[in-house]
Design an enzyme around this catalytic site. Structure first.
Site, PDB file in Angstrom:
ATOM      1  N   ASN A 211      25.168  35.141  25.586  1.00  0.00           N
ATOM      2  CA  ASN A 211      25.829  34.168  24.907  1.00  0.00           C
ATOM      3  C   ASN A 211      25.286  34.012  23.417  1.00  0.00           C
ATOM      4  OD1 ASN A 211      23.187  32.480  24.979  1.00  0.00           O
ATOM      5  ND2 ASN A 211      23.343  32.879  26.968  1.00  0.00           N
ATOM      6  N   ASP A 280      24.005  32.575  33.691  1.00  0.00           N
ATOM      7  CA  ASP A 280      24.114  32.385  35.184  1.00  0.00           C
ATOM      8  C   ASP A 280      24.484  33.251  36.095  1.00  0.00           C
ATOM      9  OD1 ASP A 280      23.034  29.457  34.825  1.00  0.00           O
ATOM     10  OD2 ASP A 280      25.118  28.926  34.399  1.00  0.00           O
ATOM     11  N   ASP A 307      18.179  30.551  39.476  1.00  0.00           N
ATOM     12  CA  ASP A 307      17.919  29.450  38.699  1.00  0.00           C
ATOM     13  C   ASP A 307      16.386  29.187  38.523  1.00  0.00           C
ATOM     14  OD1 ASP A 307      17.530  26.851  37.690  1.00  0.00           O
ATOM     15  OD2 ASP A 307      19.508  26.281  38.022  1.00  0.00           O
ATOM     16  N   LYS A 339      21.324  17.539  36.497  1.00  0.00           N
ATOM     17  CA  LYS A 339      20.039  18.479  36.359  1.00  0.00           C
ATOM     18  C   LYS A 339      18.825  18.114  36.424  1.00  0.00           C
ATOM     19  CE  LYS A 339      23.374  21.472  33.885  1.00  0.00           C
ATOM     20  NZ  LYS A 339      23.979  21.949  32.400  1.00  0.00           N
ATOM     21  N   LYS A 343      16.624  19.496  39.554  1.00  0.00           N
ATOM     22  CA  LYS A 343      15.545  20.486  39.063  1.00  0.00           C
ATOM     23  C   LYS A 343      14.114  20.083  39.072  1.00  0.00           C
ATOM     24  CE  LYS A 343      19.135  23.218  36.735  1.00  0.00           C
ATOM     25  NZ  LYS A 343      19.493  24.651  36.201  1.00  0.00           N
TER      26      LYS A 343
END
Ligand code: CTP
Length: 406
Positions: A211, A280, A307, A339, A343
């Site tokens: 990315n 991911d 993750d 999230k 998380k």
């Protein structure tokens, strides 16, 4: 603006006579760009290399050279010494350091060095033999033992043709040192782990999925935490940035590498900030040889990566601060909030990457910071350095609130 701590500060810049004297002009310009009020004191010898007029125009303040000025009503040298938040001598000759080390005050600059109550930074630049001379080294030791800062010159070839240590450092290094000196050490004794940059997921020896993350946000956070006195561990994917001085860097490539590096460091950390754009998915199969252009269509099957932040959140201690980022293209607050909860984060920094000047490779960012309980702090568009400052402020606040809960 790169260094928010410098804005509005008063800096007295002492300039001595060296072939590097002209670099004081670049330093003054760079400091002015950061919003610093620069007051210049020149030795008579330095005026052989650059004129006081040049320095007056660049600093937009009167330049002092003569100790006894009949036109002035105030006791100039004491006032000059007292106005400074920081006093910087750049370039600093062996002579000015010898005078300062031994308390000799026979001109304007040496006198204010004796009268100074602010921190003092010397940036020596001279011939390598003069720099390594035992007298110069002894004087540097005396100055450092007395609490002054001395920035080591760079090694390389100097103007007179000799090789060795003695070159004037890059302006950016001097500015970083000034910012370090001026920043209160509010994170002293804290260990901070920051991840930054993209990951690369290879599917043959020369091709990968990635990315466009530049790592700028994570590197800015590492720089700010380091200025505030934290021991900073920076786990970074492949980027082209220079790491901030004083930061311990761990270079990784894939999400799996990043997982291993972060998870082995995490248990010992007080603060963990995941600013990396972790891939991911990774290709299910990695070819051992380059895929040749024989086929008209190639299909790559992807499997999910672990993750990292979710694992940190699941194992976090009560007194650890864990911060995540959420780069979103739609439903910013809703997605970020999910999230934050999933998380188990202390807060999450959300940005809409479709907005102009935000996210991935820009130098600026505009974010919303979400806290458990629904509180949202809107941070308008500003430099990533300034956003980093705000995030680290909030980290400190969270650390304090956890301590008072204990
Ligand atoms: N993150 C992580 N490990 C991953 C993916 C993300 O640690 N495998 C971290 C990122 O560093 C960031 C946060 O989790 O701090 C959120 O990342 P983001 O890519 O916005 O979200 P995802 O959890 O990957 O969810 P989605 O891609 O579905 O938006």
């Amino acid at each position: 603006m790169k260094w928010p701590i410098l804005k509005g500060k008063t800096l007295v810049l002492g300039i001595t006579g060296s072939i590097a004297t002209y670099r004081a002009a670049d330093l003054t310009r760079a400091l002015k760009k950061e919003g610093v009020d620069v007051h210049i004191v020149m030795t008579k010898n330095s005026c052989q290399f650059i004129t006081p007029l040049t320095m007056q125009v660049l600093s937009e303040n009167p330049v002092r050279v003569e100790l006894f000025d009949l036109k002035s009503e105030e006791i100039g040298h004491i006032a000059t010494a007292r106005m400074a938040d920081v006093l910087v001598v750049a370039p600093a000759t062996a002579n000015i350091m010898a005078k300062a080390a031994h308390g000799i005050a026979d001109d304007y600059l040496s006198t204010i060095l004796l009268a100074a109550t602010s921190p003092v930074l010397f940036c020596p630049a001279m011939n390598p033999a003069m720099y390594h001379h035992p007298a110069t080294q002894e004087n540097i030791r005396i100055l450092k033992n007395r609490g002054n800062f001395v920035l080591e010159p760079e090694a390389g070839s100097v103007v007179c043709g000799e090789e060795g240590k003695g070159r004037f450092p890059p302006i950016e290094r001097i500015i970083h040192e000034i910012a370090y000196i001026l920043t209160p050490k509010t994170l002293k004794g804290k260990k901070v782990l920051i991840s930054a940059g993209p990951t690369r997921e290879f599917f043959d020896p020369v091709r990968f999925i990635s990315n466009p993350s530049s790592g700028k946000m994570g590197f800015a956070l590492a720089g700010v935490a380091c200025l505030r006195g934290a021991a900073v561990h920076l786990v970074s994917g492949p980027v082209t940035l220079e790491p901030p001085p004083g930061v311990q860097v761990y270079n990784v490539v894939s999400a799996k590498d990043m997982y291993d590096a972060v998870m082995s460091l995490a248990p010992n950390m007080d603060v963990i900030i995941m600013a990396a754009a972790v891939g991911d998915y990774r290709p299910e199969k990695v070819m051992s040889s380059k895929i040749k252009k024989k086929l008209s269509k190639v299909e790559i099957s992807l499997v999910q990566n672990p993750d990292i932040l979710a694992s940190i959140g699941a194992n976090k201690r009560d007194n650890q601060v864990v911060v995540g980022f959420a780069a979103e293209t739609d439903n910013l607050l809703e997605n970020a909030e999910k999230k934050l909860r999933k998380k188990r984060l202390d807060f999450i920094v959300a940005n809409d990457v479709t907005k102009p000047g935000c996210g991935f490779f820009y130098d600026t960012n505009q974010v919303k910071i979400l806290m458990p309980g629904g509180k949202v702090e809107e941070v308008p568009r500003m430099s990533k350095q300034e956003v980093a400052d705000k995030i680290i402020d909030l980290v400190e606040k969270t650390l304090k609130s956890k301590k008072s809960d204990e």
